[in-house]
Design a protein around this motif. Structure first.
Motif, PDB file in Angstrom:
ATOM      1  N   LEU A 113       0.790  -1.165  -0.043  1.00 16.30           N
ATOM      2  CA  LEU A 113      -0.223  -0.010  -0.016  1.00 16.30           C
ATOM      3  C   LEU A 113       0.759   1.148  -0.118  1.00 16.30           C
ATOM      4  O   LEU A 113       0.642   2.329  -0.518  1.00 16.30           O
ATOM      5  CB  LEU A 113      -0.923  -0.021   1.363  1.00 16.30           C
ATOM      6  N   THR A 114       2.064   1.179   0.512  1.00 17.61           N
ATOM      7  CA  THR A 114       2.894   2.357   0.866  1.00 17.61           C
ATOM      8  C   THR A 114       3.311   2.581  -0.577  1.00 17.61           C
ATOM      9  O   THR A 114       3.379   3.687  -1.227  1.00 17.61           O
ATOM     10  CB  THR A 114       4.331   2.004   1.623  1.00 17.61           C
ATOM     11  N   HIS A 115       3.684   1.621  -1.386  1.00 18.27           N
ATOM     12  CA  HIS A 115       4.177   1.868  -2.668  1.00 18.27           C
ATOM     13  C   HIS A 115       3.018   2.640  -3.802  1.00 18.27           C
ATOM     14  O   HIS A 115       3.169   3.440  -4.429  1.00 18.27           O
ATOM     15  CB  HIS A 115       4.543   0.466  -3.499  1.00 18.27           C
ATOM     16  N   LEU A 116       1.765   2.020  -3.705  1.00 18.70           N
ATOM     17  CA  LEU A 116       0.932   2.580  -4.454  1.00 18.70           C
ATOM     18  C   LEU A 116       0.481   4.101  -4.009  1.00 18.70           C
ATOM     19  O   LEU A 116       0.257   4.868  -4.796  1.00 18.70           O
ATOM     20  CB  LEU A 116      -0.410   1.656  -4.112  1.00 18.70           C
ATOM     21  N   GLU A 117       0.693   4.403  -2.552  1.00 20.65           N
ATOM     22  CA  GLU A 117       0.552   5.702  -2.119  1.00 20.65           C
ATOM     23  C   GLU A 117       1.569   6.694  -2.855  1.00 20.65           C
ATOM     24  O   GLU A 117       1.238   7.594  -3.199  1.00 20.65           O
ATOM     25  CB  GLU A 117       0.645   5.544  -0.547  1.00 20.65           C
ATOM     26  N   ALA A 118       2.795   6.179  -2.860  1.00 16.42           N
ATOM     27  CA  ALA A 118       3.816   6.755  -3.385  1.00 16.42           C
ATOM     28  C   ALA A 118       3.791   7.047  -4.862  1.00 16.42           C
ATOM     29  O   ALA A 118       4.185   8.345  -5.276  1.00 16.42           O
ATOM     30  CB  ALA A 118       5.298   6.268  -3.090  1.00 16.42           C
ATOM     31  N   SER A 119       3.301   6.065  -5.416  1.00 15.41           N
ATOM     32  CA  SER A 119       3.056   6.254  -6.991  1.00 15.41           C
ATOM     33  C   SER A 119       1.915   7.041  -7.398  1.00 15.41           C
ATOM     34  O   SER A 119       2.131   7.802  -8.547  1.00 15.41           O
ATOM     35  CB  SER A 119       2.975   4.820  -7.541  1.00 15.41           C
TER      36      SER A 119
END
Length: 776
Positions: A629-635
Motif C-alpha cells: 500500500l505504501t508503494h501505491l500511495e507513493a506512485s
C-alpha cells in the motif's frame, strides 16, 4: 270637419250621457256576461264614449270644461268658459257611471262564493277573476279615448282618485270581492301546496290564477302608475303567509327525518325539496318569490343543521364519498360563510393524511427518494382530484389544499428524523436524479415528462428552494460529466420548468452547464484535429471537458499524480489550451475523471470502466503483480484513507487480492490473475463513501454561506432604497424578498446586519439604536 266632430255627430253637437248610457250600458253588460260581440258593435260602443268625451257641454256641478288651443305648434289645455269655442273634454259623469256599474256587477257575484272552501273557493275565485279581467280589458279598450284625454288630464292636475278604466276595474274588484275573500282564498292555496308537498296532486291552474290576480291587483293599488310591477298585494296577502307556512312545514319535517335517517340521506332529501320548491315557483308562483323562498328553505333545512353537516364531512372525507361530498358542498355553498368550516376541516384532513403517508414510509424514505416523493404525490393527487370534481375547483378549497401540502412537504416525520428542513428538497432533487439518470428502468418520453411535471407539483410547495437548487445542480453536473443523462431534451425541459417557476436567475448556472458541454465538444474536435496535423497522434483516446468554475458546483479534489501513460496527452492538451486561451488556468478535477483499460493478463480480454484513481493503481500492475500500500500511495500521491477505499473497491470486485481486512501501509495487494467475469465490459467506477459524505457536508455548508450572502444583498438593496429604516420593517421586507427561495431566520438576519455594520454598509442611528441608516 271640426276637431270635435265624429261620423255620428258631424256638427259636434252636445251629447248628453243620458242619450247614450242605455245603449252603452247594455253593451258593457254583454261584455261582462261574456256575450260574443261583433267588430261593428264594438266600434259603436267606442264611438259613444268618443262622442261624449268630445262634445261641447255646459258647465255643471260635476264637470269642468277644457278647450284645446294651439301654442307655438304644440297642444295645451286650459280651463275655458262656456262662451268660448273649441273641442271640450268631459268624462266625470261617465267615469262615475262605469264605477257604479262595476260595483253592482261584483256585488251580484259576491254571494256565490260566500260559503265556499278548499278547491271550491279557488275554482270560483279564479273562474270569476279570469272572466272579469278579460271583460275589464275589453272595457278599457272601449274607453281608450277617455283614458288618453280626460283621465290623463285629471292625473296631470294631481287628482289621485282618478285612474284609467282597467285600474278602476282592479280597484273595484279589490274593494268588493278581494277584501272579503282573500283570507279563505289564501288559506286554500296554502292547503293545496301542503298537500302537494305531501305527495298529492291537484290542478295547479287554481293557484296560478290566484297568483295572477294578486299580482294584477298590486298594479291597481298604485295611486300613480309606476314603472314595473307592484307586488304589494301579492307579498302582503300571499307571499308572507306562504313563507311562514313553508318554514313551519320544513321545521317539522327536517327534525322528524333526521331522527330516523343519516345525514347523507337527509342531504338527498334536502336536495329533492329544494328542486321541488324551485319547480313550484316556475309552475304556479310568481318569479319574485324564488329568492325569498330559497332563503327560507336554506335557513330551515341547511343552516339549522350545519354542525351535523360539519361532523359528517370528516366521515365522508375518511371514506372518500365524493358523491356525498359534492352534495354537501352544493348545499353548504348556499349559506353565507358556511364554507369556512368545511375548508378548515378539509385542510386539516389533508395535512393529517400527508403526515401519515410519510410516517408510514418509515426510515426507508431517508434513502429512497422515489418512495418519499411518491407518498407526497399520492396524497396531493388524491385530494387535488377531489377539489376539482367534488368542490368544483373552489378557490377556497384549493388554498386549503395548498396550505396543507406545504405543511406536510416541509414538516414531516422524515424532516423531524434528521432534524433538518432541507431533507425534503434534497430527496426531491435525488428523485429527479433517479428519473433523469440513464438506466434500464427509464420511462418513455411521455411518462418521463409526466413524472417531471409531478416533481414540479411538489417543488412548488418546497420552502427551501435554494437547497433543491444546490443538490439538483450537483447531480445535474455529475450526469453531464459522466455522460449518463437519460435524455438531453428531458434535462432541458426540467430546467425550463424550474425557470418558469423561479425565474432566470435560479437556473442561469444550470443553463451555463449545458453551454459548457457544447463548447467542450467543439474544443475536443479542435484538439484532435490539432494532434493529427501538428505532431504524432496520441497513444490513447484522450478527451476532456472544460468547465467554467463559476457555473459548476465542483471543488478541487485531493492531491493526485496522474499515470505516466497519460502524461503526454495531459501536456499536449495544456499546451494547446494555453495557446487558445492565454491567461486562463486549468484546475484538474481528477476525482471526476474516468477511463477504460483493456486487460491482457487474464484468460479473457476485458474492458474495465474505471475512475482515474483506479486506473492509476491498476496500471502499476503492468510492472509487477504485487505492491504494498505504501508503494501505491507513493506512485499515485493519494492520501491513505482515499487509497484504501479505492483498493477495497477493486478487491471487492475480485480484481485484486489482499489477505488483510484492515489494510495498513505494509499490506500487500496482489493482482488476481485468475479473474473471471461473465461480462466482458465491467464497470468498476463506483463513488467513494468518503466522497459522498464530504460532498453532502460541503453542500449544506456552502448553502448556509450562500444564504448569508443573499440576506446581506437583500438588506443592502432595501436600505439603499429606504435610506433609514427601523428594525422590524427591515425584517419584514427581507422576509418578503427571500420567501420565494427560503425562509430566513431572525437570528441569521440579525447576524447579517451586524456583518454589514462592520463592513460599513450600515450604521445605527445615534439615540435610536432600533433604526439603521444606509452609508453610501
Amino acid at each position: 270637419m271640426s276637431r270635435g266632430a265624429s261620423p255620428n255627430n258631424p256638427h259636434g253637437k252636445p251629447v248628453n250621457l243620458q242619450d247614450i248610457w242605455e245603449d252603452l250600458s247594455d253593451g258593457i253588460r254583454d261584455i261582462y256576461s261574456r256575450q260574443s260581440m261583433s267588430k261593428k258593435r264594438y266600434m259603436e260602443l267606442y264611438t259613444h264614449v268618443y262622442n261624449y268625451c268630445t262634445s261641447i257641454q255646459q258647465p255643471s256641478n260635476q264637470q269642468q270644461q277644457y278647450s284645446v288651443k294651439p301654442t307655438k305648434g304644440k297642444k295645451s289645455a286650459t280651463p275655458s268658459s262656456a262662451g268660448q269655442g273649441g273641442a271640450q273634454f268631459v268624462g266625470i259623469e261617465l267615469y262615475s257611471k262605469l264605477k257604479e256599474f262595476l260595483e253592482k256587477h261584483l256585488c251580484a257575484i259576491k254571494p256565490r262564493g260566500k260559503d265556499l272552501v278548499g278547491e271550491s273557493v279557488l275554482k270560483f275565485y279564479t273562474t270569476v277573476w279570469e272572466e272579469y279581467q278579460f271583460s275589464s280589458q275589453v272595457l278599457n279598450g272601449i274607453c281608450m279615448y277617455l283614458n288618453r284625454h280626460w283621465v290623463k288630464r285629471e292625473n296631470d292636475e294631481g287628482k289621485k282618485d282618478v285612474h284609467d278604466i282597467y285600474t278602476l276595474c282592479l280597484q273595484t274588484w279589490k274593494s268588493c270581492l278581494f277584501s272579503s275573500m282573500h283570507s279563505a282564498v289564501t288559506r286554500s292555496v296554502l292547503k293545496l301546496i301542503e298537500q302537494e308537498r305531501n305527495g298529492e296532486s291537484f290542478n295547479t291552474r287554481l293557484i296560478s290564477g290566484v297568483v295572477n290576480c294578486y299580482v294584477e291587483l298590486g298594479a291597481g293599488s298604485d295611486p300613480i302608475p309606476t314603472k314595473g310591477q307592484n307586488f304589494t298585494i301579492y307579498k302582503e296577502y300571499f307571499e308572507d303567509e306562504f313563507l311562514k307556512d313553508t318554514e313551519r312545514y320544513y321545521l317539522a319535517e327536517s327534525g322528524a327525518f333526521l331522527e330516523h335517517n343519516s345525514v347523507t340521506e337527509y342531504m338527498k332529501k334536502v336536495e329533492t325539496r329544494l328542486t321541488e320548491e324551485q319547480r313550484r315557483v316556475s309552475v304556479y308562483l310568481h318569479e319574485s318569490t324564488a329568492d325569498e323562498l330559497a332563503k327560507t328553505c336554506e335557513r330551515v333545512l341547511i343552516e339549522r343543521y350545519l354542525e351535523q353537516f360539519y361532523t359528517e364531512f370528516n366521515v365522508l372525507l375518511e371514506n372518500d364519498k365524493e358523491e356525498d361530498l359534492t352534495r354537501m358542498y352544493n348545499l353548504v355553498l348556499r349559506i353565507p360563510n358556511g364554507m369556512s368550516a368545511l375548508k378548515a376541516r378539509f385542510g386539516s384532513h389533508v395535512q393529517a393524511q400527508g403526515l401519515a403517508a410519510v410516517e408510514k414510509c418509515g426510515e426507508a424514505a431517508l434513502n429512497e427518494p422515489k418512495l418519499y416523493v411518491q407518498a407526497l404525490l399520492d396524497v396531493h393527487c388524491k385530494y387535488s382530484a377531489m377539489v376539482h370534481s367534488a368542490f368544483r375547483k373552489d378557490a377556497g378549497f384549493l388554498a386549503a389544499l395548498d396550505k396543507a401540502c406545504s405543511h406536510f412537504v416541509n414538516q414531516n416525520a422524515v424532516v423531524e428524523k434528521v432534524k433538518s428542513s432541507s431533507k425534503s428538497p434534497e430527496l426531491l432533487a435525488r428523485y429527479c436524479d433517479v428519473l433523469l439518470k440513464k438506466s434500464a428502468k427509464n420511462p418513455d418520453e411521455n411518462e418521463l415528462d409526466e413524472a417531471l411535471e409531478s416533481v414540479m407539483v411538489i417543488f412548488r410547495y418546497v420552502e427551501d428552494k435554494d437547497v433543491f437548487q444546490k443538490f439538483y445542480s450537483k447531480m445535474l453536473a455529475k450526469r453531464l460529466v459522466q455522460q449518463n443523462s437519460a435524455s438531453d431534451d428531458a434535462e432541458s425541459n426540467m430546467i425550463s420548468k424550474l425557470k418558469q417557476a423561479c425565474g432566470y436567475e435560479y437556473t442561469s448556472k444550470l443553463q451555463r452547464m449545458f453551454q459548457d458541454m457544447s463548447l467542450s465538444k467543439d474544443m475536443n474536435d479542435r484538439f484532435k484535429q490539432h494532434t493529427m496535423t501538428t505532431e504524432a497522434a496520441l497513444d490513447v483516446d484522450f478527451s476532456i471537458m472544460v468547465l467554467s468554475s463559476g457555473a459548476w458546483p465542483f471543488t478541487q479534489g485531493p492531491p493526485f499524480q496522474i499515470p505516466p501513460e497519460l502524461q503526454k496527452s495531459y501536456d499536449r492538451f495544456v499546451t494547446f489550451y494555453t495557446s487558445q486561451h492565454n491567461g486562463r488556468k486549468l484546475s484538474w478535477l481528477y476525482q471526476l475523471s474516468k477511463g477504460e483499460l483493456v486487460t491482457n493478463g487474464f484468460k479473457n480480454i476485458y474492458i474495465l470502466q474505471v475512475s482515474t484513481y483506479q486506473m492509476a493503481i491498476l496500471l502499476q500492475y503492468n510492472a509487477a503483480t504485487s505492491h504494498t500500500l505504501t508503494h501505491l500511495e507513493a506512485s499515485t500521491q493519494l492520501k491513505e484513507d482515499v487509497l484504501v477505499q479505492v483498493v477495497q473497491i477493486l478487491v471487492k470486485a475480485k480484481l485484486l487480492d489482499c489477505e488483510e481486512e484492515d489494510m495498513g501501509p505494509e499490506s500487500v495487494v496482489t493482482l488476481n490473475t485468475g479473474y473471471k467475469n461473465k461480462k466482458l465490459r465491467v464497470n468498476l467506477n463506483v463513488p467513494l463513501k468518503a466522497e459522498q459524505k464530504m460532498e453532502q457536508e460541503s453542500t449544506h455548508k456552502s448553502m448556509e454561506e450562500d444564504r448569508k450572502l443573499l440576506i446581506q444583498a437583500s438588506i443592502v438593496r432595501i436600505m439603499k432604497m429606504r435610506k433609514e429604516l427601523k428594525h422590524q420593517p427591515l425584517l419584514a421586507e427581507v422576509f418578503q424578498q427571500l420567501c420565494s427561495r427560503f425562509k430566513p431566520t431572525v437570528p441569521v438576519i440579525k447576524k447579517c446586519i451586524d456583518i454589514l455594520i462592520e463592513k460599513e454598509y450600515l450604521e445605527r442611528v445615534e439615540g435610536n439604536k432600533d433604526t439603521y441608516r444606509y452609508l453610501a
